[in-house]
Structure formats: C-alpha cells, structure tokens
Design a protein around this motif. Structure first.
Motif, mmCIF file in Angstrom:
data_model
loop_
_atom_site.group_PDB
_atom_site.id
_atom_site.type_symbol
_atom_site.label_atom_id
_atom_site.label_comp_id
_atom_site.label_asym_id
_atom_site.label_seq_id
_atom_site.Cartn_x
_atom_site.Cartn_y
_atom_site.Cartn_z
ATOM 1 N N ILE A 43 33.931 41.914 30.432
ATOM 2 C CA ILE A 43 34.981 42.178 31.431
ATOM 3 C C ILE A 43 35.402 40.881 32.107
ATOM 4 C CG2 ILE A 43 35.333 43.177 33.731
ATOM 5 C CD1 ILE A 43 33.768 45.649 32.702
ATOM 6 N N LEU A 44 34.428 40.088 32.521
ATOM 7 C CA LEU A 44 34.740 38.821 33.182
ATOM 8 C C LEU A 44 35.488 37.877 32.244
ATOM 9 C CD1 LEU A 44 31.358 38.322 35.057
ATOM 10 C CD2 LEU A 44 33.573 38.836 36.109
ATOM 11 N N LYS A 45 35.032 37.787 31.017
ATOM 12 C CA LYS A 45 35.688 36.913 30.048
ATOM 13 C C LYS A 45 37.105 37.386 29.750
ATOM 14 C CE LYS A 45 31.320 35.682 27.782
ATOM 15 N NZ LYS A 45 30.496 35.836 26.552
ATOM 16 N N THR A 46 37.269 38.699 29.604
ATOM 17 C CA THR A 46 38.593 39.252 29.292
ATOM 18 C C THR A 46 39.562 39.057 30.450
ATOM 19 O OG1 THR A 46 37.606 40.898 27.820
ATOM 20 C CG2 THR A 46 39.834 41.355 28.630
ATOM 21 N N ALA A 47 39.084 39.277 31.664
ATOM 22 C CA ALA A 47 39.957 39.092 32.831
ATOM 23 C C ALA A 47 40.507 37.672 32.867
ATOM 24 C CB ALA A 47 39.189 39.398 34.108
ATOM 25 N N VAL A 48 39.639 36.689 32.697
ATOM 26 C CA VAL A 48 40.079 35.292 32.737
ATOM 27 C C VAL A 48 40.979 34.972 31.552
ATOM 28 C CG1 VAL A 48 39.256 32.904 32.581
ATOM 29 C CG2 VAL A 48 38.100 34.530 34.093
ATOM 30 N N ALA A 49 40.665 35.513 30.388
ATOM 31 C CA ALA A 49 41.491 35.272 29.201
ATOM 32 C C ALA A 49 42.898 35.822 29.368
ATOM 33 C CB ALA A 49 40.831 35.888 27.973
ATOM 34 N N HIS A 50 43.061 36.833 30.222
ATOM 35 C CA HIS A 50 44.371 37.441 30.463
ATOM 36 C C HIS A 50 45.029 36.929 31.744
ATOM 37 C CE1 HIS A 50 43.026 40.141 27.275
ATOM 38 N NE2 HIS A 50 44.282 40.541 27.160
ATOM 39 N N GLY A 51 44.594 35.783 32.230
ATOM 40 C CA GLY A 51 45.311 35.131 33.320
ATOM 41 C C GLY A 51 44.760 35.344 34.702
ATOM 42 N N VAL A 52 43.699 36.143 34.860
ATOM 43 C CA VAL A 52 43.096 36.312 36.185
ATOM 44 C C VAL A 52 42.374 35.020 36.557
ATOM 45 C CG1 VAL A 52 41.333 37.541 37.509
ATOM 46 C CG2 VAL A 52 42.836 38.811 35.959
ATOM 47 N N TYR A 77 33.115 26.639 34.647
ATOM 48 C CA TYR A 77 34.286 27.424 34.998
ATOM 49 C C TYR A 77 35.584 26.741 34.578
ATOM 50 C CZ TYR A 77 30.794 29.528 38.106
ATOM 51 O OH TYR A 77 29.670 30.136 38.611
ATOM 52 N N PRO A 78 36.597 27.555 34.210
ATOM 53 C CA PRO A 78 37.927 26.981 33.982
ATOM 54 C C PRO A 78 38.409 26.228 35.223
ATOM 55 C CG PRO A 78 37.840 29.263 33.238
ATOM 56 C CD PRO A 78 36.558 29.011 33.975
ATOM 57 N N GLN A 79 39.178 25.191 35.014
ATOM 58 C CA GLN A 79 39.586 24.325 36.121
ATOM 59 C C GLN A 79 40.388 25.064 37.178
ATOM 60 O OE1 GLN A 79 41.548 20.785 34.785
ATOM 61 N NE2 GLN A 79 41.677 19.861 36.811
ATOM 62 N N ASP A 80 41.172 26.062 36.762
ATOM 63 C CA ASP A 80 42.035 26.757 37.724
ATOM 64 C C ASP A 80 41.393 28.013 38.309
ATOM 65 O OD1 ASP A 80 42.092 28.357 35.449
ATOM 66 O OD2 ASP A 80 44.220 28.858 35.660
ATOM 67 N N LEU A 81 40.130 28.298 37.981
ATOM 68 C CA LEU A 81 39.485 29.509 38.469
ATOM 69 C C LEU A 81 39.046 29.348 39.924
ATOM 70 C CD1 LEU A 81 38.364 32.353 37.846
ATOM 71 C CD2 LEU A 81 36.216 31.253 37.189
ATOM 72 N N VAL A 82 39.425 30.309 40.755
ATOM 73 C CA VAL A 82 39.009 30.333 42.156
ATOM 74 C C VAL A 82 37.993 31.456 42.328
ATOM 75 C CG1 VAL A 82 39.735 30.702 44.546
ATOM 76 C CG2 VAL A 82 41.207 29.415 42.971
ATOM 77 N N ILE A 83 36.785 31.083 42.716
ATOM 78 C CA ILE A 83 35.742 32.068 42.997
ATOM 79 C C ILE A 83 35.608 32.184 44.511
ATOM 80 C CG2 ILE A 83 33.299 32.631 42.793
ATOM 81 C CD1 ILE A 83 33.264 31.207 40.120
ATOM 82 N N CYS A 84 35.817 33.382 44.995
ATOM 83 C CA CYS A 84 35.757 33.663 46.436
ATOM 84 C C CYS A 84 34.513 34.489 46.719
ATOM 85 C CB CYS A 84 37.012 34.427 46.847
ATOM 86 S SG CYS A 84 36.962 35.102 48.520
ATOM 87 N N ASN A 272 44.207 48.170 34.499
ATOM 88 C CA ASN A 272 44.538 47.475 35.744
ATOM 89 C C ASN A 272 45.436 46.279 35.485
ATOM 90 O OD1 ASN A 272 42.959 49.290 37.162
ATOM 91 N ND2 ASN A 272 41.214 47.916 37.379
ATOM 92 N N LEU A 273 45.132 45.520 34.452
ATOM 93 C CA LEU A 273 45.948 44.349 34.117
ATOM 94 C C LEU A 273 47.364 44.768 33.749
ATOM 95 C CD1 LEU A 273 43.352 42.314 32.003
ATOM 96 C CD2 LEU A 273 44.088 41.835 34.345
ATOM 97 N N ALA A 274 47.490 45.888 33.052
ATOM 98 C CA ALA A 274 48.814 46.376 32.647
ATOM 99 C C ALA A 274 49.649 46.806 33.844
ATOM 100 C CB ALA A 274 48.665 47.537 31.666
ATOM 101 N N ALA A 275 48.987 47.136 34.960
ATOM 102 C CA ALA A 275 49.718 47.572 36.157
ATOM 103 C C ALA A 275 50.623 46.484 36.698
ATOM 104 C CB ALA A 275 48.733 48.018 37.237
ATOM 105 N N ALA A 276 50.314 45.229 36.403
ATOM 106 C CA ALA A 276 51.159 44.134 36.882
ATOM 107 C C ALA A 276 52.543 44.172 36.260
ATOM 108 C CB ALA A 276 50.488 42.792 36.585
#
Length: 289
Positions: A43-52, A77-84, A272-276
C-alpha cells in the motif's frame, strides 16, 4: 493538484493534495502489527508510485508500527516525500490514549520519531492537543518551536484545535499546517474526547485567511442531520462510493484542504486515488452544501 506548505519559508514543501494516513495499517485498536504485513508495505509503495508525496504517521500508532513500516517500504525516501508525524499523546498498555505533552515528553517523542523514521530532521510535526490539562498551550508550543530552532523539526503544525487555539498558536510563531477532524458530514461543530466544541468551518476559514493547509482526518463521519443521505444519493447517481465522493468534495471545497484517507486494503487505496479524478460541478457542490 498541489499546494505549498509554509510558502514564505526558505524550506517550503510542495505536496500533492491527496495524501495518505497510515493509522489503519496497524492491528485492531490502532495497536500492534498489521494483519497482512506484505499488503501494508505494498500500500505504501503503491501510494508513492501513484504520486502521493504526503504521508501522515505517529510513533503512537502501533506503537511505532507505522514508522517502521514506512522505513521498510520506502527508505531511503524519495526526495519529494513529506512525512508528517504527530506528538502530544502516547498509549498505555490497555490501548488508551493519554497526553504526553510536557516539554520533556515532546522532546522524547521527537527523538523517538527521528530514530524510528531514520531521519535527521522531521519535516512536519503536528502538536496534537489532548484537551484541558496541566500543561498550557504556550508551554507545549514553545517546546516545539525550541526543537525547531535546534533543527530537529522543520515545520510545526497543530492538531485537534479550535479557532481560539489556532489564533493563540499564530501569535506565538509560524503554524505550517492544521490537522483536524473534518469532512462532508462533520464540519459545523467538532467535539474532542472531553466534549468540547471545536469549530470546523471557523478553523478552515482561518487556515484560508493565513494560507495554512488543513489536513482533515477521519473525514467520513455521518454527524449532521440528513448529510449522509445527500452524499449517498449523489454517490449512487455518479456511480462512486460515498468514501470517494467525500474525498472529491474535500478537494473541491477548498484549495487549502489536504485529505489523507487511510486504508489497510490495496483495492480501497486504488479507489481513494481514483477519487481525485471525480469532477463536481457548482450544482453538485450546491446540492451538497
């Protein structure tokens, strides 16, 4: 769709407006390991792969379960990933949630997040308010700003706040983001565990006024009379789920909203991703008012 966190800072962060919240990756009661660890990692890998590129976590999820999953799935981590992450609370062995918000507590939490996330600096930390208690807001937030000065935190946010608390925080320093319960059916009044009323729309208005992203959590709550009926009706008409329509409504409601729907199902994540991509007209938004 993107927005910028702390746009006037030299260290501003640009994120996609659909993030992911990790809370549901834990076991029952937001405690322990996931029932399906391989799926949680996927799930985590897929979310990031789809632009999250905005992921919400906390060291008291699990405990430390979601932080460790993030490292296993995504580190380095990818350079643009923000972990909050969030601080201000902890868990007891009986799974109860209790304040952990003295300056010493907050420092301990930040150090723990840095260690478990394998980061030299936490990009964004929400100070979660746990209701009235012996530690005043200015003491809690002052400790957060001190940790920011030390370089352990890049940006400071607030969570579970009402308009008065947000105003008080803004008077002390830069508040980068707010994380509150907010959704289509839960936006007029919010109540914390102590029964205190917190204004959802009033906080959003303040966020819009100050250019502060509002990160809504637990957003699909049928808390207003007939609100769920309208959402369900339009969802059926559009051939989407209520959860998808709620996400779409949030994205259309305000450009300062950054939804973080969470799930422990890879199929649900894809929904959820498709909801965008769901487009709501002015008439749709007027109907859902």
């Amino acid at each position: 769709m993107t927005l910028t966190i702390a746009p006037h800072s030299a260290h501003s962060l640009t994120v996609s407006r659909l993030g992911y919240g990790t809370m549901r990756l834990t076991g029952p009661g937001i405690w322990g390991e996931p029932a399906d660890r391989p799926q949680a990692l996927e799930i985590l890998k897929t979310a990031v792969a789809h632009g999250v590129n905005f992921i919400d976590t906390a060291d008291y999820y699990g405990e430390d379960v979601t932080n460790r999953l993030l490292v296993e799935a995504l580190h380095p981590y990818p350079q643009d990933l923000v972990i909050c992450t969030k601080v201000g609370a902890t868990r007891r062995p009986d799974k109860s949630w209790v304040p952990f918000n003295t300056p010493a507590n907050l420092r301990t939490s930040i150090e723990n997040n840095l260690r478990t996330l394998r980061q030299a600096q936490v990009q964004l930390v929400h100070l979660r308010l746990m209701g009235p208690g012996p530690v005043p807001l200015d003491e809690q937030l002052g400790a957060m700003f001190e940790l920011q000065k030390e370089g352990k935190i890049q940006h400071v946010g607030l969570s579970n706040v009402g308009p008065e608390e947000l105003q008080a925080g803004l008077a002390m320093g830069e508040i980068a983001t707010v994380e509150n319960m907010y959704g289509y059916a839960q936006r007029t009044t919010l109540r914390n565990a102590h029964g205190e009323t917190r204004g959802g729309e009033e906080v959003l208005a303040l966020c819009e006024q100050h250019g502060i992203p509002l990160v809504p959590f637990y957003s699909l709550v049928h808390g207003l009379p007939n609100a769920g009926d309208k959402l369900a009706t339009l969802a059926r008409q559009r051939g989407v789920s209520e959860a998808q329509l709620n996400i779409a409504w949030l994205l259309h409601k305000s450009p300062m909203l950054l939804p973080i729907p969470g799930t422990s199902s890879l199929a649900h994540l894809r929904e959820n991703l498709a909801a965008a991509d769901i487009q709501l007209s002015a008439e749709d938004m007027a109907y859902l008012r």
